[in-house]
Design an enzyme around this catalytic site. Sequence first.
Site, PDB file in Angstrom:
ATOM      1  N   ASP A 197      27.679  -9.124 -23.333  1.00 40.26           N
ATOM      2  CA  ASP A 197      29.084  -9.458 -23.112  1.00 40.26           C
ATOM      3  C   ASP A 197      29.211  -9.969 -21.670  1.00 40.26           C
ATOM      4  O   ASP A 197      28.215 -10.179 -20.976  1.00 40.26           O
ATOM      5  CB  ASP A 197      29.955  -8.235 -23.372  1.00 40.26           C
TER       6      ASP A 197
ATOM      7  N   GLU B 192      41.614  -7.329 -25.069  1.00 37.44           N
ATOM      8  CA  GLU B 192      40.626  -6.489 -24.390  1.00 37.44           C
ATOM      9  C   GLU B 192      41.303  -5.349 -23.626  1.00 37.44           C
ATOM     10  O   GLU B 192      42.291  -4.784 -24.079  1.00 37.44           O
ATOM     11  CB  GLU B 192      39.721  -7.357 -23.512  1.00 37.44           C
TER      12      GLU B 192
END
Length: 600
Positions: free
Chosen positions: A294, A481
């Site tokens: 990520d 997120e």
Amino acid sequence: MENNYSKYVVGLLLLIMLSCKEKMKINKEEIIEQKVDSLLKLMTLEEKIGQMSQIRHFEKSAKKQISSKFIGSIIHTQGPLPGKTAKDWQKKFTDLQKQALKTRLGIPLLFGVDAVHGQNTFEGATIFPHNIGLGAANNPHLVEEIAKITALESQATGFNWVFSPCIAIPLNEKWGRVYEAFSESTEITANLTRASVKGHQGDLTDNTTVMATAKHFIGDGATDYGVEGGETTLTKDQVYDLLLEPYRVAVEEKVGAVMASFNTMNGISMHAHKALLTDTLKGQLKFDGIVVSDWKAYSRFGGNDIINAGIDMVMAVDGDLSKFQEGLHKGVENGEVSLARIDDAVKRILRQKFRLNLFDNPFSKTSLTKEIGKEQHRTIAKQAVRESMVLLKNENKILPIAKETKKIIVVGEHANSSGLQSGGWSINWQGTKGNYKGSTNILEGINKIAKGNVVYDADATKNHFDADVAIVVVGEIPYAEFFGDIGHESNQLQLTLTEKHKKYINTYADKGVKTVVVLISGRPLVVTEDIDKSNAFVAAWLPGSEGDGVAEVLFGDYNFKGKLPHSWPKSVEDYNGKYGPNFWDNSIEPLFKLGYGLQY
């Protein structure tokens, strides 16, 4: 006797054909492995590390880095767009691809994008309900069709790789990414994961499909108190029983990539968790694709430790490229990282590039641009909206609303904004608050269907108390997120409706107007009092670009089909512990159980 003999012959021929087909598959994979091995032998260490690097297309020196740093992949993120039109986007990526093909070995690039509910980064594309809505619909065929369309529209804008599906199992609705996952149910998640991977990838050599990514491995939705990137304190058995099955299914379906998670387990960053990344995912599950990191993982989660743990490709963004490439090169030279580990990573990357047929067909077809946002795609998206809506209350059968109702008051800014109804990852990373190209909002849908007088009262101040029905649309603002974590310092998000939105409901309900509440949210919220106040209450999740699908169900063109993909909380106190109400830890009694949902 003759008929039986004919059946025997036909059966034998079918067996022979199936056997030949399997052999062809094996031979195809053997050929790919031979090509990978041959190419690997030609590569320098710099070229290998380059293949393990992923940068953004709008880096100032992207073209130069592709040539000199032998970049393996390009990512599109929030930032400057590749262009105004789909053909502009394709041209941008074609130019970068040509740059890669000019390098010594001519290894093509992978182009990745967070297409998490359609090609949601391109304005005008079809944007579907977020995964939580698809979990409520729980229709694998529909999920597969949605994934096919997402793949097609992603290819039409120049991408051959999507970072989807998210197959987390959320155990706490305070987590900001609940809507990216299908359900708290492992079974529902596994079934829809299979459908999504099938739909995205299809025949990978066909450039109307893309490589899919199962994310985020593992435990991202099960962190203590729902903190993005927090600690997951489940035991190994709990991780295997609750969280692993969707990944097993994804690997069975030959998913091309798996993305590592931000969370920690036993204090170890998942990016550096060799026991899970290598021993479990690559070893036990026999995953042979790419484990991708990520955001900016090299500098954030342990440098070369993440490579040794099993990360194959690194998002080397925000100035991380030199640090990553130089650090890894040094690590190989001093023996910190073995060349065998580098070769394994590069083989996995090259394998997927050959499976995608990028060496023979590296560019997107310009003819695909006409597929973006077309009517057939929006029809499927609207079907998903209809099937995802969950009816929680319908007092005295107020729903469906008669189309001939003389006066209808529509309340709330969410009713008049396709951006608000779509949530995060919609046009922009953190979503958008206005209407966007190609979309319809809920108010437009109501105006199209209702035959009486429809009045819009954005903030419940117009006092139309003579209305026969009030449709009050309330909910969360878009987030993505960690910005969506309840209690995160960057936001004022809460598990309840805002006082402003409570007022919308109360203003009309207190005056005796029949009140239908439509909740737009990325997770179950604590709305017990608001449900009590209303005559009907609908969880519409984040429906995406086809908001008129909501109106079609409210007015009876289609009945409700959706069932809750999550247990629904009674009170904010339900979240005082690590988790909220869920099917696994039934110590907290929910207001509505997993699977609840009414019809007319």
